[in-house]
Design a protein around this motif. Structure first.
Motif, PDB file in Angstrom:
ATOM      1  N   THR A 155       0.849  -1.182   0.000  1.00  0.00           N
ATOM      2  CA  THR A 155       0.000   0.000   0.000  1.00  0.00           C
ATOM      3  C   THR A 155       0.885   1.231   0.000  1.00  0.00           C
ATOM      4  O   THR A 155       2.070   1.160   0.348  1.00  0.00           O
ATOM      5  CB  THR A 155      -0.983   0.000   1.180  1.00  0.00           C
ATOM      6  OG1 THR A 155      -1.969   1.013   0.991  1.00  0.00           O
ATOM      7  CG2 THR A 155      -0.262   0.238   2.509  1.00  0.00           C
ATOM      8  N   VAL A 156       0.314   2.359  -0.419  1.00  0.00           N
ATOM      9  CA  VAL A 156       1.135   3.505  -0.802  1.00  0.00           C
ATOM     10  C   VAL A 156       1.322   4.540   0.310  1.00  0.00           C
ATOM     11  O   VAL A 156       1.981   5.554   0.087  1.00  0.00           O
ATOM     12  CB  VAL A 156       0.549   4.179  -2.056  1.00  0.00           C
ATOM     13  CG1 VAL A 156       0.739   3.286  -3.274  1.00  0.00           C
ATOM     14  CG2 VAL A 156      -0.938   4.503  -1.871  1.00  0.00           C
ATOM     15  N   SER A 157       0.758   4.300   1.484  1.00  0.00           N
ATOM     16  CA  SER A 157       0.936   5.257   2.574  1.00  0.00           C
ATOM     17  C   SER A 157       0.707   4.561   3.909  1.00  0.00           C
ATOM     18  O   SER A 157       0.030   3.532   3.992  1.00  0.00           O
ATOM     19  CB  SER A 157      -0.049   6.434   2.437  1.00  0.00           C
ATOM     20  OG  SER A 157      -1.389   5.991   2.575  1.00  0.00           O
ATOM     21  N   ALA A 158       1.279   5.151   4.957  1.00  0.00           N
ATOM     22  CA  ALA A 158       1.043   4.633   6.302  1.00  0.00           C
ATOM     23  C   ALA A 158      -0.422   4.784   6.690  1.00  0.00           C
ATOM     24  O   ALA A 158      -0.963   3.961   7.445  1.00  0.00           O
ATOM     25  CB  ALA A 158       1.935   5.362   7.302  1.00  0.00           C
ATOM     26  N   ALA A 159      -1.087   5.830   6.190  1.00  0.00           N
ATOM     27  CA  ALA A 159      -2.505   6.028   6.487  1.00  0.00           C
ATOM     28  C   ALA A 159      -3.332   4.865   5.963  1.00  0.00           C
ATOM     29  O   ALA A 159      -4.220   4.347   6.655  1.00  0.00           O
ATOM     30  CB  ALA A 159      -2.986   7.345   5.880  1.00  0.00           C
ATOM     31  N   SER A 160      -3.060   4.436   4.728  1.00  0.00           N
ATOM     32  CA  SER A 160      -3.788   3.294   4.183  1.00  0.00           C
ATOM     33  C   SER A 160      -3.441   2.008   4.922  1.00  0.00           C
ATOM     34  O   SER A 160      -4.315   1.163   5.170  1.00  0.00           O
ATOM     35  CB  SER A 160      -3.489   3.143   2.694  1.00  0.00           C
ATOM     36  OG  SER A 160      -4.176   4.113   1.940  1.00  0.00           O
ATOM     37  N   ALA A 161      -2.184   1.832   5.292  1.00  0.00           N
ATOM     38  CA  ALA A 161      -1.785   0.639   6.044  1.00  0.00           C
ATOM     39  C   ALA A 161      -2.528   0.568   7.378  1.00  0.00           C
ATOM     40  O   ALA A 161      -2.957  -0.516   7.805  1.00  0.00           O
ATOM     41  CB  ALA A 161      -0.278   0.636   6.272  1.00  0.00           C
ATOM     42  N   ALA A 162      -2.694   1.703   8.036  1.00  0.00           N
ATOM     43  CA  ALA A 162      -3.411   1.731   9.304  1.00  0.00           C
ATOM     44  C   ALA A 162      -4.876   1.357   9.118  1.00  0.00           C
ATOM     45  O   ALA A 162      -5.460   0.636   9.951  1.00  0.00           O
ATOM     46  CB  ALA A 162      -3.295   3.114   9.941  1.00  0.00           C
ATOM     47  N   GLU A 163      -5.492   1.830   8.037  1.00  0.00           N
ATOM     48  CA  GLU A 163      -6.887   1.472   7.763  1.00  0.00           C
ATOM     49  C   GLU A 163      -7.019  -0.017   7.444  1.00  0.00           C
ATOM     50  O   GLU A 163      -7.982  -0.666   7.880  1.00  0.00           O
ATOM     51  CB  GLU A 163      -7.428   2.311   6.609  1.00  0.00           C
ATOM     52  CG  GLU A 163      -7.827   3.717   7.002  1.00  0.00           C
ATOM     53  CD  GLU A 163      -9.025   3.706   7.941  1.00  0.00           C
ATOM     54  OE1 GLU A 163     -10.157   3.490   7.476  1.00  0.00           O
ATOM     55  OE2 GLU A 163      -8.816   3.899   9.162  1.00  0.00           O
ATOM     56  N   ILE A 164      -6.070  -0.560   6.699  1.00  0.00           N
ATOM     57  CA  ILE A 164      -6.087  -1.997   6.404  1.00  0.00           C
ATOM     58  C   ILE A 164      -6.000  -2.797   7.702  1.00  0.00           C
ATOM     59  O   ILE A 164      -6.753  -3.757   7.915  1.00  0.00           O
ATOM     60  CB  ILE A 164      -4.936  -2.360   5.454  1.00  0.00           C
ATOM     61  CG1 ILE A 164      -5.220  -1.802   4.052  1.00  0.00           C
ATOM     62  CG2 ILE A 164      -4.719  -3.873   5.394  1.00  0.00           C
ATOM     63  CD1 ILE A 164      -4.037  -1.870   3.111  1.00  0.00           C
ATOM     64  N   ALA A 165      -5.099  -2.405   8.599  1.00  0.00           N
ATOM     65  CA  ALA A 165      -4.937  -3.111   9.865  1.00  0.00           C
ATOM     66  C   ALA A 165      -6.183  -2.991  10.739  1.00  0.00           C
ATOM     67  O   ALA A 165      -6.554  -3.936  11.449  1.00  0.00           O
ATOM     68  CB  ALA A 165      -3.720  -2.576  10.609  1.00  0.00           C
ATOM     69  N   ARG A 166      -6.843  -1.843  10.682  1.00  0.00           N
ATOM     70  CA  ARG A 166      -8.050  -1.655  11.484  1.00  0.00           C
ATOM     71  C   ARG A 166      -9.182  -2.554  10.996  1.00  0.00           C
ATOM     72  O   ARG A 166      -9.906  -3.144  11.801  1.00  0.00           O
ATOM     73  CB  ARG A 166      -8.487  -0.189  11.420  1.00  0.00           C
ATOM     74  CG  ARG A 166      -9.679   0.151  12.304  1.00  0.00           C
ATOM     75  CD  ARG A 166     -10.028   1.619  12.213  1.00  0.00           C
ATOM     76  NE  ARG A 166     -10.530   1.986  10.889  1.00  0.00           N
ATOM     77  CZ  ARG A 166     -11.784   1.807  10.497  1.00  0.00           C
ATOM     78  NH1 ARG A 166     -12.664   1.235  11.314  1.00  0.00           N
ATOM     79  NH2 ARG A 166     -12.171   2.188   9.295  1.00  0.00           N
ATOM     80  N   ILE A 167      -9.317  -2.672   9.681  1.00  0.00           N
ATOM     81  CA  ILE A 167     -10.389  -3.480   9.109  1.00  0.00           C
ATOM     82  C   ILE A 167     -10.078  -4.964   9.201  1.00  0.00           C
ATOM     83  O   ILE A 167     -10.947  -5.796   9.467  1.00  0.00           O
ATOM     84  CB  ILE A 167     -10.615  -3.079   7.639  1.00  0.00           C
ATOM     85  CG1 ILE A 167     -11.201  -1.677   7.567  1.00  0.00           C
ATOM     86  CG2 ILE A 167     -11.527  -4.064   6.916  1.00  0.00           C
ATOM     87  CD1 ILE A 167     -11.254  -1.128   6.168  1.00  0.00           C
ATOM     88  N   SER A 168      -8.807  -5.327   8.983  1.00  0.00           N
ATOM     89  CA  SER A 168      -8.400  -6.731   8.946  1.00  0.00           C
ATOM     90  C   SER A 168      -7.095  -6.910   9.704  1.00  0.00           C
ATOM     91  O   SER A 168      -6.013  -6.908   9.107  1.00  0.00           O
ATOM     92  CB  SER A 168      -8.235  -7.192   7.486  1.00  0.00           C
ATOM     93  OG  SER A 168      -7.802  -8.533   7.430  1.00  0.00           O
ATOM     94  N   PRO A 169      -7.158  -7.062  11.031  1.00  0.00           N
ATOM     95  CA  PRO A 169      -5.926  -7.222  11.810  1.00  0.00           C
ATOM     96  C   PRO A 169      -5.040  -8.356  11.306  1.00  0.00           C
ATOM     97  O   PRO A 169      -3.803  -8.264  11.379  1.00  0.00           O
ATOM     98  CB  PRO A 169      -6.440  -7.493  13.228  1.00  0.00           C
ATOM     99  CG  PRO A 169      -7.788  -6.834  13.274  1.00  0.00           C
ATOM    100  CD  PRO A 169      -8.354  -7.021  11.899  1.00  0.00           C
ATOM    101  N   SER A 170      -5.650  -9.409  10.766  1.00  0.00           N
ATOM    102  CA  SER A 170      -4.846 -10.539  10.289  1.00  0.00           C
ATOM    103  C   SER A 170      -4.014 -10.177   9.066  1.00  0.00           C
ATOM    104  O   SER A 170      -3.029 -10.861   8.756  1.00  0.00           O
ATOM    105  CB  SER A 170      -5.757 -11.718   9.950  1.00  0.00           C
ATOM    106  OG  SER A 170      -6.615 -11.408   8.860  1.00  0.00           O
ATOM    107  N   ALA A 171      -4.402  -9.113   8.352  1.00  0.00           N
ATOM    108  CA  ALA A 171      -3.655  -8.701   7.164  1.00  0.00           C
ATOM    109  C   ALA A 171      -2.486  -7.786   7.503  1.00  0.00           C
ATOM    110  O   ALA A 171      -1.627  -7.544   6.640  1.00  0.00           O
ATOM    111  CB  ALA A 171      -4.587  -8.000   6.180  1.00  0.00           C
ATOM    112  N   ALA A 172      -2.438  -7.270   8.720  1.00  0.00           N
ATOM    113  CA  ALA A 172      -1.422  -6.264   9.064  1.00  0.00           C
ATOM    114  C   ALA A 172      -0.004  -6.794   8.882  1.00  0.00           C
ATOM    115  O   ALA A 172       0.872  -6.090   8.365  1.00  0.00           O
ATOM    116  CB  ALA A 172      -1.638  -5.787  10.498  1.00  0.00           C
ATOM    117  N   ALA A 173       0.245  -8.045   9.288  1.00  0.00           N
ATOM    118  CA  ALA A 173       1.603  -8.598   9.203  1.00  0.00           C
ATOM    119  C   ALA A 173       2.023  -8.845   7.760  1.00  0.00           C
ATOM    120  O   ALA A 173       3.219  -8.974   7.479  1.00  0.00           O
ATOM    121  CB  ALA A 173       1.693  -9.892  10.005  1.00  0.00           C
TER     122      ALA A 173
END
Length: 384
Positions: A155-173
């Motif tokens: 993903t292209v920004s830390a902001a988007s990465a944070a949203e991904i982690a919020r929606i899908s914690p399993s995807a964060a790693a």
């Protein structure tokens, strides 16, 4: 161009490049930035690029690249559910889906680039009406598949990465931040007034620029309201919106007239790249009041051209501009108007913003973007 799959000693990575076509596209620009550099960074890897038939010339001339023309749409049902039936992927070791959705039935690991998750969090910002409901189901399905099943997500920004982690914690790693870049084409270009004249812009008129497709999340209505508040008593300055216009974009002109801006708001579409660069170089400011951005390419393009930026204080925009822009809430046209007026009336401030913008844009380049993706590819291939 090398023969496809010759020797099979190389890993073979397929990058879906069909967003690069006959009109400007944010995702297309990202994919072009990737394929401009990643083949040279990985001479030990064979790259297969899926090419849109509307692209008449090769995407890349590197020796370790093969291109396959695929007529099906990059964001259509064939890609979502039947891509292995549309194109032979049997010898692909890794597939990169760069446009948010992960295709089904892939036999190899997939890296998916999720630029933002607005289709999951705020679908009304993306598109309204019946088409919006269809697109919401389509993109939500493809994004959720990626969150669940992609071997890696970029993903292209830390902001988007944070949203991904919020929606899908399993995807964060499995999520890796690879910030977008900006092409060297975007730089101060003297003597571009002829190009502006060809667009119908007289040199006697100053202007504020807004760039982006006409979608709710871009908040073009907010841009017009902020401009009206900032420039009501500055009749020599206009607002120019460069956009891929939907059927209802003319409503923006109705709003402008209601706010007393008759003849001072112009909509431009189909602008060539050199014309866009000229617009950036001669604008008094870029006004970019989006509610959300995965990255926001116009922000960096404007800064690289020496155009001061006024943008939103939410999502990825403060991160991308890195202290070079003035920011305000996109929900408050008055606050945006105040920041825009400061830019237009304080020459020293505007010059400081330009210099900071140059410095920030210089730190964002496509070679680093490509190198970040190559590291992800190698990680996935090593674990396959």
């Amino acid at each position: 161009m090398r023969a496809p799959f010759e020797g099979r000693l190389m890993n073979t990575v397929c990058i879906d490049s069909r967003y690069i076509a006959d009109r400007p596209s944010g995702i297309g620009e990202v994919v072009q930035g990737l394929i401009d550099f990643v083949p040279a960074l990985a001479p030990d890897t064979h790259f297969v690029l899926l090419r849109n038939p509307r692209r008449r010339t090769p995407l890349c001339t590197a020796d370790n690249v093969t291109e396959i023309i695929v007529p099906q749409a990059a964001n259509g049902p064939s890609t979502m559910w039947w891509l292995p039936q549309a194109v032979d992927l049997s010898r692909i070791d890794l597939f990169h889906a760069p446009a948010n959705i992960m295709p089904a039935r892939l036999a190899m690991p997939c890296v998916t680039t999720i630029h933002d998750v607005m289709w999951l969090t705020n679908p009304a910002w993306c598109r309204s009406g019946t088409r919006g409901l269809i697109d919401r189901a389509f993109y939500s399905h493809g994004i959720r598949r990626a969150l669940k099943s992609a071997a890696a997500i970029t993903t292209v920004s830390a902001a988007s990465a944070a949203e991904i982690a919020r929606i899908s914690p399993s995807a964060a790693a499995r999520t890796f931040i690879t910030p977008s870049g900006v092409s060297a084409r975007f730089r101060p270009t003297p003597g571009s007034y002829e190009r502006l004249a060809s667009l119908g812009l007289p040199p006697s008129r100053r202007y504020v620029l807004t760039v982006g497709q006409y979608a709710p999340y871009k908040n073009h209505e907010g841009a017009i309201r902020a401009f009206a508040l900032a420039c009501a008593d500055m009749p020599d300055i206009d607002l120019i919106l460069v956009q891929r216009m939907g059927r209802r974009a003319q409503a923006l002109l109705v709003l402008a007239n209601e706010l007393g801006l008759q003849g001072r708001v112009r909509l431009l579409q189909g602008v060539a790249m050199d014309d866009l660069i000229a617009l950036y170089c001669n604008a008094q400011a870029l006004l970019h009041p989006s509610f959300c951005e995965g990255f926001g390419n116009p922000l960096v393009e404007a800064m690289a051209c020496g155009c001061p930026v006024v943008t939103s204080d939410v999502s990825a925009m403060p991160e991308v501009t890195g202290g070079a822009a003035l920011t305000a809430s996109p929900y408050d046209p008055s606050a945006l108007g105040i920041q825009l007026r400061r830019t237009l009336t304080d020459a020293r401030l505007a010059d400081t913003m330009r210099q900071r913008g140059f410095a920030r844009a210089a730190r964002l380049n496509w070679q680093q973007f490509a190198a970040g993706h190559l590291e992800v590819y190698r990680r996935v291939l090593a674990n396959a």
